[in-house]
Design an enzyme around this catalytic site. Structure first.
Site, PDB file in Angstrom:
ATOM      1  N   HIS A 134     -28.410  18.736 -17.064  1.00 29.58           N
ATOM      2  CA  HIS A 134     -29.018  17.493 -17.502  1.00 29.58           C
ATOM      3  C   HIS A 134     -30.482  17.394 -17.080  1.00 29.58           C
ATOM      4  CE1 HIS A 134     -29.088  13.306 -18.745  1.00 29.58           C
ATOM      5  NE2 HIS A 134     -29.628  12.985 -17.594  1.00 29.58           N
ATOM      6  N   ASP A 139     -29.185   8.109 -10.215  1.00 30.09           N
ATOM      7  CA  ASP A 139     -29.612   7.927 -11.595  1.00 30.09           C
ATOM      8  C   ASP A 139     -30.969   7.215 -11.590  1.00 30.09           C
ATOM      9  OD1 ASP A 139     -29.856   7.173 -14.299  1.00 30.09           O
ATOM     10  OD2 ASP A 139     -27.684   7.044 -14.511  1.00 30.09           O
TER      11      ASP A 139
END
Lengths: 404, 404
Positions: free
Chosen positions: B314, B222
């Protein structure tokens, strides 16, 4: 196994260990007066790849150098979970623990990468009174693994107390801890419900050198008189060597959730705080001594004839002269929500390990509950007791000596 | 000041830095495939005495190498707290932050010893919409420092949203963090009530080498495309250089509490997870590439003519081609209680810093809210926006450019 001594020494540890001579020159920078940094700084400090050995005569997580993070998970067996089911559960959870602590994913673990850096993860299991009943082995339960006698200072809350099965998870990293917790909870789900989770933290070996006494949220050094892992006193004080044979090599845990009344503690000045504890705040020395580990002189009086260390000071009440009768305290701080007016929900997860609760914990706790100045600012709100079985070998499982 | 570069290098760091040649030989031990350990391991790693510089053109805690622990504290000004009172409050809290981040106790701090090891503590202040109203400076509030437009994926809870004043506290140590939080809350009490505290964690530089991308609780890397502190793109993306002059050198923060539906995420296999994100789980490489930082090839199709990286993946939806238009994401994981049936309350404290919310955050969030496969397993439950004023000098205070 990854957890050989070679692997436990991290890169950084090896580098630090190979440069011990440089430490002395730098130790003068240490900012905490209670931190004689020279000697401990030479110890290897683990990075995320460091693993604690899971196998052995004792479970890891007791004598282990305390990690920065802990979660204590209290489970209740579902109705009908019998001996056979508990065996399946313990085999399953042992397998999870064996893998995760070595930096390997658990079986069917979908977040395999989260397991890769165990950061000294340990997973330690304990059996509460209800488990013995469920497996029809009440006769093998040590008498003191039971609800503690009630102390007048207690304001116990049911949802922080009791539990059939304890899983204590510790690691130097929050992500490793969260992942292990999730795996364990998931695999236990068919057998047990979650009664409580209690999260705590303490300074990690990265923040202050290993072996230095920790401070709690009241600012006190906490654990000065702990037995030292590896010493004969430690072995005698902590590991069970008599009573039911299945528990030899194990220990017992008293876990108390102790709320700190930090708001009223704030109203006490430093000399009042030192009087309550019987030690100086800055270096932890007894009020009659010069250094943290000096023996307190309980007989010394001041010019007016009063004892320098009050009759009601914490260190006098908690005193256990025989080192092999002391308990091992391995506490964690907790700090949860803050309410609108700024009052924090903070305290200590007091965790003590001892061979015999009745002989080691209860007499001290009785003395403290009767009269200890610190009671004014501390309130036990949770209480649980567990037998911690011995460790196991590479093909064994935790609990086999009781259930196998 | 203790926070000179010399002091920031810890004992351990100095030792490691002096032994860089040994690192290569040991790097093969690194267990995480996504962890090419050789280069980053040579960086000094801070111990508890390390301090981050408080003073400067920007507040610390934004470009700062993220610490292991964070607490975001949302305060509401008490009714009647006017401009003069806010000035007093900000002077007071700045003084606390200046001292604590340097390892010195705050004024009237009774637990002076708890301040001694700051462990890279940073304290960062932000002004929410209500503060501008309270100080009668609505005209100086950047337009996008306001309640965000509502997105259809939102299920916002009032008690995790809003706030007049943010105090973001980060440190590599839980005790340093808890002490700083307590000092700040206590000193703010006369002026403000606590609206929320949000605690988070991430892997510390001790667990994995600095500069490596973090994994979240879903196991994903992330932050791969974050701008890099020190680069011109970072400065342009993060620090305000136009609009109200008082905010130049500052930034804006969007803080979103994003619950992760880990139970249903568990039902998704690894290929499904990779399809949703558009990256491989193990090394974070785009599905069209070989390494984490490879540019995704959004045009590539598979033999059946479908895009290799889905239209709804995403990374495609979150894509910002111009690096100077990206936001800096500095997220923390959260993991709170576990209910009786083992369902965890887990997720991400998404914290993004950008020069302009309207141009940088909102367009991306619109695209994601419309269509992002990850929405299936993530739910925004809290939302708050703050202007982060610029830093200050040794005699200044945070907010002086607006209020001074």
């Amino acid at each position: 196994m990854r957890s050989t001594p070679e692997h436990r020494l991290s890169r950084r540890g090896l580098l630090a260990g190979g440069a011990v001579t440089a430490v002395g020159a730098l130790a003068a920078c240490a900012p905490d007066r209670a931190a004689p940094a020279a000697a401990p700084a030479a110890r290897p400090v683990a990075d995320g790849s460091a693993a604690e050995e899971f196998h052995g005569p004792h479970q890891a997580g007791v004598a282990t150098l305390p990690q920065a993070h802990a979660v204590f998970l209290g489970l209740d067996l579902r109705p009908g979970t019998d001996r056979e089911a508990v065996v399946r559960l313990m085999r399953l959870l042992t397998d999870d623990a064996r893998r995760l602590t070595a930096g390997r994913p658990a079986l069917a673990d979908l977040e395999t990468e989260l397991a890769a850096l165990p950061a000294r993860l340990t997973v330690t299991f304990g059996f509460g009174p209800g488990l013995f009943t469920a497996v029809k082995a009440d006769d093998l339960r040590p008498g003191s693994v039971a609800v503690l006698p009630s102390f007048k200072i207690d304001k116990l809350e049911e949802h922080w107390s009791g539990g059939d099965l304890l899983v204590q998870i510790c690691a130097d990293d929050g992500l490793a801890l969260a992942h292990a917790l999730r795996v364990i909870v998931k695999d236990a789900r068919a057998f047990a419900t979650v009664r409580w989770t209690q999260r705590g933290f303490r300074r990690s070996p990265h923040t202050q050198p290993a072996g230095m006494t920790q401070r709690n949220l009241m600012g006190q050094l906490d654990g000065t008189v702990n037995p030292r892992p590896g010493s004969p006193e430690f072995d005698k004080a902590v590991w069970v060597s008599e009573g039911p044979s299945w528990l030899r090599g194990g220990t017992t845990l008293v876990l108390r959730r102790i709320r700190m009344e930090l708001e009223t503690w704030d109203a006490v000045d430093r000399s009042g705080r030192e009087f309550s504890v019987g030690r100086r705040l800055d270096d932890g020395a007894p009020l009659t001594g010069r250094a943290e580990h000096d023996e307190p002189d309980f007989g010394r009086t001041d010019p007016s004839g009063l004892p320098v260390i009050s009759e009601f000071a914490h260190i006098r009440r908690a005193r256990v002269p025989d080192p092999s009768m002391r308990m091992l305290r391995r506490p964690y701080n907790y700090d949860e929500g803050v309410n609108a007016e700024g009052k924090s929900d903070s305290g200590l997860l007091f965790a003590s390990y001892q061979a015999d609760i009745a002989r080691q914990y209860i007499p001290v706790q009785r003395k403290l509950a009767e009269l200890d100045l610190l009671n004014e600012w501390t309130t036990p709100i949770g209480s649980a007791v567990f037998a911690i079985p011995p460790g196991c070998g590479p093909t064994g499982w935790i609990g086999e000596t009781l259930l196998g």
